[in-house]
Scaffold this motif. Structure first.
Motif, short mmCIF file in Angstrom:
data_model
loop_
_atom_site.label_atom_id
_atom_site.label_comp_id
_atom_site.label_asym_id
_atom_site.label_seq_id
_atom_site.Cartn_x
_atom_site.Cartn_y
_atom_site.Cartn_z
N LEU A 128 -2.87 9.83 -3.07
CA LEU A 128 -3.94 10.19 -3.29
C LEU A 128 -4.55 11.58 -2.60
CD1 LEU A 128 -5.70 6.99 -2.86
CD2 LEU A 128 -5.00 7.47 -4.83
N GLU A 129 -5.18 12.34 -3.19
CA GLU A 129 -5.24 13.93 -2.98
C GLU A 129 -6.90 14.27 -3.45
OE1 GLU A 129 -4.32 15.96 -0.79
OE2 GLU A 129 -2.30 14.89 -0.65
N THR A 130 -7.60 14.72 -2.24
CA THR A 130 -8.61 15.43 -3.51
C THR A 130 -8.73 16.97 -3.95
OG1 THR A 130 -9.82 15.09 -0.96
CG2 THR A 130 -10.17 13.37 -1.98
N VAL A 131 -9.51 17.58 -4.32
CA VAL A 131 -9.52 18.95 -5.18
C VAL A 131 -11.27 18.64 -4.64
CG1 VAL A 131 -7.20 18.90 -5.99
CG2 VAL A 131 -9.31 18.08 -7.70
N VAL A 135 0.82 -0.94 -0.63
CA VAL A 135 0.07 0.09 -0.12
C VAL A 135 0.69 0.97 0.49
CG1 VAL A 135 -2.11 1.15 1.26
CG2 VAL A 135 -1.81 -1.16 1.48
N GLU A 136 0.54 2.10 -1.17
CA GLU A 136 1.87 3.58 -1.17
C GLU A 136 0.61 4.44 -0.92
OE1 GLU A 136 4.76 3.01 -1.77
OE2 GLU A 136 4.56 1.50 -2.98
N ALA A 137 -0.77 4.74 -0.67
CA ALA A 137 -1.65 5.81 -0.51
C ALA A 137 -2.89 4.99 -0.35
CB ALA A 137 -1.82 6.89 -1.97
N LEU A 138 -3.03 6.31 1.31
CA LEU A 138 -4.58 5.91 1.73
C LEU A 138 -4.94 7.89 1.71
CD1 LEU A 138 -4.50 3.72 4.89
CD2 LEU A 138 -5.29 3.19 2.39
N ARG A 139 -6.44 7.44 1.25
CA ARG A 139 -7.24 8.47 1.68
C ARG A 139 -8.30 7.86 2.08
NH1 ARG A 139 -6.17 14.45 2.06
NH2 ARG A 139 -7.88 15.61 2.15
N ALA A 140 -8.84 9.31 2.87
CA ALA A 140 -10.70 9.21 3.44
C ALA A 140 -11.68 10.19 3.06
CB ALA A 140 -10.80 9.19 5.15
N PHE A 141 -12.10 10.16 2.58
CA PHE A 141 -12.49 11.91 1.75
C PHE A 141 -14.33 11.43 2.23
CE2 PHE A 141 -12.37 9.38 -1.31
CZ PHE A 141 -13.26 9.41 -2.55
N SER A 142 -14.87 12.65 1.74
CA SER A 142 -16.58 12.71 2.31
C SER A 142 -17.66 12.93 1.14
CB SER A 142 -17.25 13.45 3.39
OG SER A 142 -16.21 13.46 4.18
N LEU A 143 -18.74 12.31 1.01
CA LEU A 143 -19.73 12.33 -0.19
C LEU A 143 -20.30 13.63 0.01
CD1 LEU A 143 -20.34 8.81 -1.07
CD2 LEU A 143 -18.75 10.20 -2.16
N PRO A 144 -20.64 13.93 -0.98
CA PRO A 144 -22.27 15.05 -0.64
C PRO A 144 -23.21 14.57 0.51
CG PRO A 144 -21.67 15.45 -3.11
CD PRO A 144 -21.20 13.31 -2.39
N ASP A 145 -23.65 13.03 0.12
CA ASP A 145 -24.79 12.77 1.13
C ASP A 145 -23.65 12.38 2.96
OD1 ASP A 145 -23.19 10.63 0.69
OD2 ASP A 145 -24.47 9.46 -0.03
#
Length: 805
Positions: free
Chosen positions: A182-185, A130-140
């Protein structure tokens, strides 16, 4: 709960756990180990993870099933109680009482001295790191967990389903290069997941539509090729106007890029200037290390902070003489360098992240050498709060996790494979240390469940994603437990204070010697530090038994465990040894000598000699040459009480009479330079030599003359060396990849050979046929085995285990 006397039907084995979970009857299941033994371990673990972990305090046997579900599934029901007992000792701190042990179990756990860990729940298991982890939220409001692996895959789990029985991902992306970031924008309609590979390609994925929305290639130039593009060198940055960009740094500058177009945005953020070689030698040089963190000031300004290193170079050969960590901070909008800071760390900065404070401000958490974490106010910049001490090794990664009651913890990963959570302002630990399941942690993030539970998620190089509840009840670690690399037993001395009972001595990875009571595992003396090498027991005429210690880097020392002091040192007048240009002699074994004395066999380079420990003098002029390319040496005892010396080299094995130096027998066979020779003896039985090569172990009768070249292979065991590794999280320690072996065991009245190795499996073998009799996983790599009385003592990576058959 009824006791299962035979294997239940498949429905009960696979689905009874679900009914137990719904009823909350975990304690009733724990009180019926015969029932628990016959249930499918993975089904029990899935239900405990879904409805118990992080919500209620699970009983020890259920906790052990959750952690060791794969090990439990690999053994017969009659061995599951033993595997659970070992797991409980490691994660719960207690071994089940005698009354709960199965009568038909092959092994029972007598005692343990194991390093304690906090329970990890393994989410998934794949071969690719495993090289990257990312937790992020959905609109709901739901959360997704994205996992990027070295094989170029990104898998996504719904946070509600990661604790469910099927644990199936809700989406999967496949690329042709490793995914290291892993990133979020943000964009209108929700967040976009960015998966960055080593080829500078940014893949864009819409988690709501579960589809790819494009990709772009950042033309970062030659300066960012190759090793410069490690995971921390890419960071998502949100501008005050709401746009999201990607920051990429090289050794001297940082550029901001639009991930949707692949075009640079705004001014270049200029860091330390490039210097000529002459300037670097005379003035020192500075460079960025690739750790980035965006931070927002109270006035609304957005800063980008990068970690770097100042190097002072030696003026003679240009090599690095001294390094210390620095921070650079730029205004993202204007590109202006706002401040520079000397952090006080020696070496490079290894981690940089932001931590929210209670007043709404953000602090910068920095980590470097020495395992210390420091917090800085980016507006000052000034130090905030207390330094965070207590990491077992250099910090190699850091993140934050939001806990219950609106608290935030700083989570650090150490080079010792341990994850720790801290209160960032007080510097006090939150919960207990969290040890990785099998390997080092490469990526960190936090995960939140709708019912309020918060977890730390860590991605390992073994392909697993592990979940910890950071607020679990803490524990008191055993200060004497730790990796064991050498074991030796000590004979009983009637009337002595400490030696009226069987004792054993162990040498840990940090060259500390411990003395234990064999029957209980109780410590019998203060640890003796700086005790490298294989300990050798040395009986002397007054009835005492001493220990000879030394690994070739220092003189041989005789230590008296009764008085806990040194008795004698075998010194050398050779100035080359005092200057550490050549090795000191080492103690190999002991042999009976004339007049009832005992002589210590001393290896000095390619030759063996005898030394009298009572007088401190060499015995005669006896010298035995080990030949060209020497490997190992030791003793082997014959049924009549006679003791022989054996030596091994790449040309084969030879046996010698220690009193005359005459050669008795030999086995001519080409041996590898990693081959180990271990004597295998039973009471009143013919001894054998276990010759371990790369893939197999030969049990050799060295006195047989009916085979060409002397010696006869009685049996071949299908077990040998494990491949060595050089990864920083797995340093190649002495004996790490070598087979541990003990021979003085009986099973059902017949002798068996016990082996253990890096895979953590204890195996019993029939010495006449080489047939595998039994296998038991102990949960940690095995470095040493010792049979004493009716116990088998295991020296493992996590400490000591004593099993009774």
């Amino acid at each position: 709960m009824a006791v299962a006397t035979e294997t239940p039907n498949p429905y009960i084995a696979h689905h009874l756990a679900a009914h137990i979970a719904e009823a909350g009857a975990w304690q009733e299941l724990a009180d019926a180990p015969q029932v628990l033994d016959h249930l499918e371990p993975r089904a029990v673990a899935a239900e405990a993870l879904r409805l118990g972990y992080g919500r209620t305090r699970l009983p020890g046997p259920v906790t052990a099933t959750l952690v060791a579900r794969d090990l439990l599934a690999s053994v017969a029901p009659k061995d599951r109680e033993t595997v659970r007992a070992l797991t409980m000792a490691r994660f719960v701190g207690a071994v089940p009482a005698d009354g709960t042990r199965r009568a038909d179990a092959t092994w029972t756990v007598r005692w343990t001295r194991l390093r304690r860990d906090l329970l990890p729940a393994v989410l998934t298991d794949r071969a690719s790191p495993v090289e990257a982890l990312r937790a992020f939220s959905l609109p709901d409001g739901r959360q997704l967990l994205a996992v990027g692996t070295h094989d170029g895959r990104v898998r996504l789990w719904d946070s509600e389903s990661v604790l469910d029985a099927d644990m199936s991902p809700v989406g999967e992306l496949a690329y042709d290069r490793p995914v290291h970031t892993l990133e979020t924008v943000a964009r209108p309609g929700g967040e976009i997941l960015l998966a960055v590979g080593v080829d500078r390609t940014v893949h864009l994925w819409d988690p709501v539509a579960r589809s790819t929305v494009g990709s772009s290639v950042l033309d970062t130039g030659a300066a960012c090729e190759g090793h410069a593009l490690l995971a921390p060198a890419w960071k998502a940055v949100r501008l005050p106007d709401g746009r999201s960009l990607i920051a990429v740094c090289d050794t001297h500058n940082v550029r901001l890029w639009d991930p949707f177009t692949g075009e640079p945005v705004g001014p270049e953020l200029v860091g330390p200037e490039s210097l000529t070689v002459a300037q670097a030698i005379s003035e020192g040089s500075q460079s960025l290390d690739g750790v980035l963190a965006p931070v927002t000031l109270p006035d609304g300004r957005a800063l980008l902070v990068a970690g770097g290193t100042s190097r002072v170079l030696d003026s003679i050969d240009g090599s690095t003489d001294f390094m210390y960590g620095r921070l650079w901070a730029w205004d993202i909008t204007t590109g202006e360098l706002v401040w520079k800071l000397h952090t006080g760390y020696s070496g490079t900065l290894t981690a940089l992240t932001t931590v929210p404070l209670r007043d709404g401000r953000q602090a910068l958490a920095t980590a470097g050498g020495g395992g210390v974490v420091r917090l800085f106010d980016p507006e000052g910049p000034t130090q905030v709060g207390e330094w965070l001490h207590g990491n077992g090794a250099d910090v190699v990664g850091a993140s934050t996790v939001r806990l219950r009651h609106d608290r935030t913890a700083l989570v650090t990963v150490g080079g010792d494979r341990t994850v720790r959570a801290w209160d960032p302002l007080t510097g006090t630990p939150v919960g207990a240390p969290m040890s990785a399941h099998n390997s080092g942690v490469r990526a960190l993030t936090s995960l939140h469940i709708a019912d309020g539970r918060a977890f730390v998620a860590g991605g390992g190089e073994d392909g697993t994603v592990q979940l910890w509840d950071p607020e679990s009840v803490g524990h008191i670690d055993d200060p004497l437990a730790g990796p064991v690399h050498q074991l030796v037993s000590m004979p009983v001395r009637p009337g002595a204070i400490r030696q009226s009972r069987p004792l054993l001595a162990s040498v840990n990875a940090d060259n500390t010697l411990h003395l234990w009571e064999a029957s209980s595992g109780l410590p019998m003396a203060q640890p003796l530090e700086v005790s490298a090498g294989r300990p050798v027991t040395v009986p002397i005429p007054d009835g005492r038994t001493l220990l000879a210690l030394g690994d070739g880097k220092c003189p041989i020392r005789l230590w008296d465990p009764e008085s806990h002091r040194g008795v004698r040192t075998k010194r050398s007048r050779n100035p080359l040894r005092r200057l550490h240009l050549i090795d000191y002699p080492t103690a190999v074994a002991t042999v009976p000598w004339r007049d009832g004395r005992t002589a210590v066999v001393v290896r000095n380079g390619p030759s063996l000699s005898l030394w009298d420990p009572a007088s401190g003098r060499d015995l005669g002029s006896l010298r035995i040459s080990m030949g060209l390319n020497p490997l190992d040496a030791g003793t082997i005892s014959l049924p009549g009480g006679r003791t022989m010396l054996f030596t091994s080299s790449q040309e084969g094995i030879k046996l010698w009479d220690p009193t005359t130096g005459a050669r008795i027998a030999e086995w001519n066979r080409k041996l590898d330079n990693r081959t180990t020779i271990i004597p295998v003896t039973w009471p009143d039985a013919h001894p054998l030599l276990a010759v371990t090569e790369e893939e197999v172990t030969h049990l050799v009768d060295p006195f047989s003359e009916d085979a060409p070249g002397g010696g006869r292979v009685r049996a071949t065991l299908a077990v040998g060396f494990q491949p060595p590794t050089s990864h920083p999280d797995h340093p190649l320690l002495p004996g790490r990849h070598r087979l541990a072996l003990a021979g003085c065991l009986t099973r059902e009245g017949r002798p068996v050979v016990a082996t253990g190795g890096h895979d953590g499996a204890l195996r019993l073998w029939e010495p006449e046929t080489g047939e595998l009799v039994h296998a038991l996983p102990v949960g940690a790599p095995i470095n040493a085995l010792l049979a004493t009385d009716n116990l088998l003592v295991i020296g493992s990576r996590d400490g000591l285990i004593a099993l009774e058959s």
